[in-house]
Design a protein around this motif. Structure first.
Motif, PDB file in Angstrom:
ATOM      1  N   GLN A 140      12.201  19.461  -7.319  1.00 27.63           N
ATOM      2  CA  GLN A 140      12.454  20.086  -8.614  1.00 27.63           C
ATOM      3  C   GLN A 140      11.502  19.474  -9.635  1.00 27.63           C
ATOM      4  OE1 GLN A 140      14.856  22.573  -8.889  1.00 27.63           O
ATOM      5  NE2 GLN A 140      14.945  22.340  -6.660  1.00 27.63           N
ATOM      6  N   GLN A 141      11.325  20.161 -10.755  1.00 29.30           N
ATOM      7  CA  GLN A 141      10.403  19.657 -11.775  1.00 29.30           C
ATOM      8  C   GLN A 141      10.826  18.280 -12.288  1.00 29.30           C
ATOM      9  OE1 GLN A 141      10.023  22.934 -14.622  1.00 29.30           O
ATOM     10  NE2 GLN A 141       7.949  23.297 -13.840  1.00 29.30           N
ATOM     11  N   GLU A 142      12.124  18.029 -12.346  1.00 30.17           N
ATOM     12  CA  GLU A 142      12.584  16.737 -12.846  1.00 30.17           C
ATOM     13  C   GLU A 142      12.283  15.589 -11.886  1.00 30.17           C
ATOM     14  OE1 GLU A 142      14.609  19.388 -12.365  1.00 30.17           O
ATOM     15  OE2 GLU A 142      16.468  18.788 -11.337  1.00 30.17           O
ATOM     16  N   ASP A 143      11.816  15.917 -10.686  1.00 29.15           N
ATOM     17  CA  ASP A 143      11.424  14.863  -9.742  1.00 29.15           C
ATOM     18  C   ASP A 143      10.032  14.320 -10.056  1.00 29.15           C
ATOM     19  OD1 ASP A 143      12.837  16.755  -6.953  1.00 29.15           O
ATOM     20  OD2 ASP A 143      13.810  15.420  -8.412  1.00 29.15           O
ATOM     21  N   SER A 144       9.317  14.978 -10.952  1.00 30.27           N
ATOM     22  CA  SER A 144       7.970  14.521 -11.320  1.00 30.27           C
ATOM     23  C   SER A 144       8.057  13.131 -11.930  1.00 30.27           C
ATOM     24  CB  SER A 144       7.325  15.490 -12.307  1.00 30.27           C
ATOM     25  OG  SER A 144       7.111  16.749 -11.716  1.00 30.27           O
ATOM     26  N   ALA A 145       7.338  12.193 -11.336  1.00 29.80           N
ATOM     27  CA  ALA A 145       7.395  10.784 -11.755  1.00 29.80           C
ATOM     28  C   ALA A 145       6.420  10.005 -10.880  1.00 29.80           C
ATOM     29  CB  ALA A 145       8.807  10.219 -11.575  1.00 29.80           C
ATOM     30  N   SER A 163       0.832  -1.192   0.000  1.00 35.39           N
ATOM     31  CA  SER A 163       0.000   0.000   0.000  1.00 35.39           C
ATOM     32  C   SER A 163       0.869   1.245   0.000  1.00 35.39           C
ATOM     33  CB  SER A 163      -0.908   0.001   1.241  1.00 35.39           C
ATOM     34  OG  SER A 163      -1.680   1.182   1.298  1.00 35.39           O
ATOM     35  N   GLN A 164       0.563   2.181  -0.885  1.00 38.42           N
ATOM     36  CA  GLN A 164       1.316   3.422  -0.951  1.00 38.42           C
ATOM     37  C   GLN A 164       0.380   4.610  -0.788  1.00 38.42           C
ATOM     38  OE1 GLN A 164       3.993   2.012  -4.644  1.00 38.42           O
ATOM     39  NE2 GLN A 164       4.703   3.915  -3.705  1.00 38.42           N
ATOM     40  N   SER A 165       0.895   5.621  -0.100  1.00 40.90           N
ATOM     41  CA  SER A 165       0.102   6.839   0.063  1.00 40.90           C
ATOM     42  C   SER A 165       1.011   8.060   0.078  1.00 40.90           C
ATOM     43  CB  SER A 165      -0.699   6.779   1.377  1.00 40.90           C
ATOM     44  OG  SER A 165       0.171   6.670   2.491  1.00 40.90           O
ATOM     45  N   PRO A 166       0.517   9.210  -0.407  1.00 43.58           N
ATOM     46  CA  PRO A 166      -0.753   9.329  -1.120  1.00 43.58           C
ATOM     47  C   PRO A 166      -0.653   8.737  -2.530  1.00 43.58           C
ATOM     48  CG  PRO A 166       0.456  11.394  -1.261  1.00 43.58           C
ATOM     49  CD  PRO A 166       1.284  10.489  -0.397  1.00 43.58           C
ATOM     50  N   ARG A 167      -1.760   8.583  -3.207  1.00 49.54           N
ATOM     51  CA  ARG A 167      -1.718   8.106  -4.594  1.00 49.54           C
ATOM     52  C   ARG A 167      -1.260   9.216  -5.526  1.00 49.54           C
ATOM     53  NH1 ARG A 167      -4.303   4.113  -6.954  1.00 49.54           N
ATOM     54  NH2 ARG A 167      -2.815   4.719  -8.567  1.00 49.54           N
ATOM     55  N   TYR A 168      -1.626  10.431  -5.210  1.00 51.41           N
ATOM     56  CA  TYR A 168      -1.238  11.580  -6.022  1.00 51.41           C
ATOM     57  C   TYR A 168      -0.740  12.687  -5.087  1.00 51.41           C
ATOM     58  CZ  TYR A 168      -4.196   9.088  -9.315  1.00 51.41           C
ATOM     59  OH  TYR A 168      -4.748   8.123 -10.100  1.00 51.41           O
ATOM     60  N   LYS A 169       0.296  13.372  -5.543  1.00 52.88           N
ATOM     61  CA  LYS A 169       0.839  14.468  -4.773  1.00 52.88           C
ATOM     62  C   LYS A 169       1.275  15.568  -5.727  1.00 52.88           C
ATOM     63  CE  LYS A 169       2.565  16.676  -1.202  1.00 52.88           C
ATOM     64  NZ  LYS A 169       1.675  17.219  -0.136  1.00 52.88           N
ATOM     65  N   VAL A 170       0.756  16.761  -5.497  1.00 49.00           N
ATOM     66  CA  VAL A 170       1.181  17.922  -6.257  1.00 49.00           C
ATOM     67  C   VAL A 170       1.976  18.811  -5.320  1.00 49.00           C
ATOM     68  CG1 VAL A 170       0.455  19.930  -7.596  1.00 49.00           C
ATOM     69  CG2 VAL A 170      -0.839  17.788  -7.763  1.00 49.00           C
ATOM     70  N   ALA A 171       3.173  19.174  -5.732  1.00 47.03           N
ATOM     71  CA  ALA A 171       4.035  19.993  -4.907  1.00 47.03           C
ATOM     72  C   ALA A 171       4.529  21.187  -5.707  1.00 47.03           C
ATOM     73  CB  ALA A 171       5.215  19.181  -4.397  1.00 47.03           C
ATOM     74  N   LYS A 172       4.699  22.286  -5.021  1.00 44.94           N
ATOM     75  CA  LYS A 172       5.338  23.436  -5.656  1.00 44.94           C
ATOM     76  C   LYS A 172       6.840  23.227  -5.595  1.00 44.94           C
ATOM     77  CE  LYS A 172       1.742  26.816  -4.596  1.00 44.94           C
ATOM     78  NZ  LYS A 172       1.417  28.090  -3.899  1.00 44.94           N
ATOM     79  N   ARG A 173       7.527  23.686  -6.611  1.00 39.97           N
ATOM     80  CA  ARG A 173       8.975  23.547  -6.638  1.00 39.97           C
ATOM     81  C   ARG A 173       9.574  24.136  -5.371  1.00 39.97           C
ATOM     82  NH1 ARG A 173      12.083  26.193 -11.611  1.00 39.97           N
ATOM     83  NH2 ARG A 173      11.328  28.031 -10.530  1.00 39.97           N
ATOM     84  N   ALA A 196       0.688   0.401  -6.026  1.00 40.77           N
ATOM     85  CA  ALA A 196       0.140   1.132  -7.165  1.00 40.77           C
ATOM     86  C   ALA A 196       0.921   2.404  -7.462  1.00 40.77           C
ATOM     87  CB  ALA A 196      -1.328   1.478  -6.925  1.00 40.77           C
ATOM     88  N   GLY A 197       1.760   2.827  -6.525  1.00 39.57           N
ATOM     89  CA  GLY A 197       2.614   3.977  -6.763  1.00 39.57           C
ATOM     90  C   GLY A 197       2.028   5.290  -6.285  1.00 39.57           C
ATOM     91  N   THR A 198       2.906   6.271  -6.134  1.00 44.46           N
ATOM     92  CA  THR A 198       2.513   7.657  -5.870  1.00 44.46           C
ATOM     93  C   THR A 198       2.948   8.488  -7.061  1.00 44.46           C
ATOM     94  OG1 THR A 198       2.711   7.505  -3.460  1.00 44.46           O
ATOM     95  CG2 THR A 198       2.897   9.699  -4.449  1.00 44.46           C
ATOM     96  N   ARG A 199       1.982   9.165  -7.673  1.00 43.78           N
ATOM     97  CA  ARG A 199       2.313  10.043  -8.806  1.00 43.78           C
ATOM     98  C   ARG A 199       2.614  11.427  -8.256  1.00 43.78           C
ATOM     99  NH1 ARG A 199       1.796   9.842 -14.159  1.00 43.78           N
ATOM    100  NH2 ARG A 199       0.592   7.910 -14.043  1.00 43.78           N
ATOM    101  N   LEU A 200       3.855  11.858  -8.395  1.00 44.81           N
ATOM    102  CA  LEU A 200       4.294  13.170  -7.920  1.00 44.81           C
ATOM    103  C   LEU A 200       4.403  14.131  -9.092  1.00 44.81           C
ATOM    104  CD1 LEU A 200       5.483  15.078  -5.744  1.00 44.81           C
ATOM    105  CD2 LEU A 200       7.729  14.130  -6.301  1.00 44.81           C
ATOM    106  N   SER A 201       3.730  15.247  -8.946  1.00 44.71           N
ATOM    107  CA  SER A 201       3.830  16.317  -9.950  1.00 44.71           C
ATOM    108  C   SER A 201       4.389  17.553  -9.263  1.00 44.71           C
ATOM    109  CB  SER A 201       2.461  16.633 -10.548  1.00 44.71           C
ATOM    110  OG  SER A 201       1.936  15.507 -11.224  1.00 44.71           O
ATOM    111  N   VAL A 202       5.493  18.042  -9.771  1.00 37.81           N
ATOM    112  CA  VAL A 202       6.122  19.235  -9.207  1.00 37.81           C
ATOM    113  C   VAL A 202       5.902  20.388 -10.171  1.00 37.81           C
ATOM    114  CG1 VAL A 202       8.249  20.264  -8.344  1.00 37.81           C
ATOM    115  CG2 VAL A 202       7.837  17.805  -8.059  1.00 37.81           C
ATOM    116  N   LEU A 203       5.237  21.418  -9.670  1.00 35.99           N
ATOM    117  CA  LEU A 203       4.881  22.556 -10.529  1.00 35.99           C
ATOM    118  C   LEU A 203       5.878  23.703 -10.407  1.00 35.99           C
ATOM    119  CD1 LEU A 203       1.048  22.556  -9.793  1.00 35.99           C
ATOM    120  CD2 LEU A 203       2.294  21.338 -11.585  1.00 35.99           C
TER     121      LEU A 203
END
Lengths: 116, 114
Positions: free
Chosen positions: A83-88, A5-15, A109-116
């Motif tokens: 950093q933006q390149e950490d998005s994965a 089990s992984q959490s969170p499933r999605y994470k949006v972070a500011k650079r 199932a993974g955590t999708r990280l988006s760095v804005l």
């Protein structure tokens, strides 16, 4: 538990923000792995634990990445100053024993990280 | 960087047809494994073939391994719509406790058309 089990499933972070990703492995599994998967690519190894010992951290891309598994169960992957390149997608896997070549790794199932 | 390459990168076939995916790798291995990944999900282990084996079967899956050419193939027979996914080969480099990691290829995106 029934699976990894992984959490969170999605994470949006500011650079520049710090993030922490959690992994609950299958109960009793000795080995725990973290992988990073960029869009359209295969997973790439980050680090490996056997119980609480971090035996291989050769895949961590920089000293901004830190992983721990203090009690040999739950693990946390921390990324500082994102950093933006950490998005994965960050995948966690566990396997029952160590040192056995045919050990199968069970993935979360993974955590999708988006760095804005 | 990743261990190997998979071919083709994308494959689209009709339901009922057979699908073949190939994987090449660079270094000596202990075993090679195939995983499936449905969109937005984790990887699911399909089959493992050891370096001293040449062919292995599991249900509709057939895997071959040619260590002299450092290549493997995955054949899915009588494909179904549910087989639509990305397929990855992964190699295990050694048996030492420190050499536990899997090294993945770039994957083949398989689409089964009804």
């Amino acid at each position: 538990g029934a699976g990894v089990s992984q959490s969170p499933r999605y994470k949006v972070a500011k650079r520049g923000q710090d993030v922490a990703l959690r992994c609950d492995p299958i109960s009793g599994h000795v080995s725990l792995f973290w992988y990073q998967q960029a869009l359209g690519q295969g997973p790439e190894f980050l680090t490996y634990f056997q119980n609480e010992a971090q035996l291989d951290k050769s895949g961590l891309p920089s000293d901004r990445f830190f992983a721990e598994r203090p009690e040999g169960s739950v693990s946390t992957l921390k990324i500082q100053r994102t950093q933006q390149e950490d998005s994965a997608v960050y995948l966690c896997a566990s396997s029952l024993r160590a040192g056995i070549a045919k050990n199968i790794q069970y993935f979360g199932a993974g955590t999708r990280l988006s760095v804005l | 960087s990743q261990q190997g390459e998979e071919d083709p990168q994308a494959l689209s076939i009709q339901e009922g047809e057979n699908a073949t995916m190939n994987c090449s790798y660079k270094t000596s291995i202990n075993n090679l494994q195939w995983y499936r990944q449905n969109s937005g999900r984790g990887l699911v282990h399909l089959i493992l073939i050891r370096s001293n084996e040449r062919e292995k079967h599991s249900g509709r899956l057939r895997v071959t391994l040619d260590t002299s050419k450092k290549s493997s193939s995955l054949l899915i027979t009588a494909s179904r719509a549910a087989d639509t996914a990305s397929y990855f080969c992964a190699t295990r480099l050694g048996t030492l406790q420190g050499a536990q990691k899997l090294v993945f290829g770039q994957g083949t995106r398989l689409t089964i058309n009804p």
